[in-house]
Design an enzyme around this catalytic site. Sequence first.
Site, PDB file in Angstrom:
ATOM      1  CG  ASP A  90       2.659  -4.777  -5.777  1.00 50.74           C
ATOM      2  OD1 ASP A  90       3.762  -4.207  -5.804  1.00 50.74           O
ATOM      3  OD2 ASP A  90       1.748  -4.550  -6.601  1.00 50.74           O
ATOM      4  CE  LYS A 152      -1.885  -3.799  -6.329  1.00 47.81           C
ATOM      5  NZ  LYS A 152      -1.140  -5.048  -6.642  1.00 47.81           N
ATOM      6  CE  LYS A 182       0.170  -2.253  -9.090  1.00 46.72           C
ATOM      7  NZ  LYS A 182       0.961  -3.517  -8.960  1.00 46.72           N
TER       8      LYS A 182
END
Length: 217
Positions: A90, A152, A182
């Site tokens: 991430d 995300k 996400k």
Amino acid sequence: MTVAERLEHTLLKPEAQVGDIMRLCSEALQYNLGAVCVSPCYAGLARHLLNGSSVRVVTVVGFPLGADKTAVKALAARMAVEEDHVDEIDMVMNLAAFKSGNYEGVVEDIAAVVQAAAPYPVKVIIEACLLTDEEKRIACGLAARGGAAYVKTSTGFNSGGATEHDVRLLAEEAAKYGLKVKAAGGIRNLADAKTMLSAGADRIGTSAGAAIAAAEA
């Protein structure tokens, strides 16, 4: 797929200790969670604790500001996959470059991390609370151009976390590019998680993964 299987049980607090990471991984195993997300210094430990299980290990790059130089981000990603054997990265988008209108620089930054992490998927944290709706749409396109697998919503370290509005907007935009979403930041109970999944999230990042899974059981 259960809610639990979509959860990434997260502990990124700077004061987290070894015992905290051990507890995190134990809870992930107990509740069959999808993944844990930990700081780079604990990625190897998490891999060791979860080796042979179905729980994925995720770590972060350029966290939480996104301001590291691209070469540093790429090196961090490469070390995470080659040395710590993580399953996913991430990364935080270069927000300074984005806000300055340097979109090509943003794409190059993402692409370098994607290449370094290959073949493992990269999620790009766009820090939605700092962006307008139009900027969120632009960020999705840039993440796709850079080869990311996910966008995300948030680091959880800024002024806001995931919102239903943002997840719905990102899911609609991400679908145009084959990206997934996400949702992370402020998701603390089963109702929150279900709301985000219904809005189009594929994964949920949360520090309350065990509590959410227990409520679902």
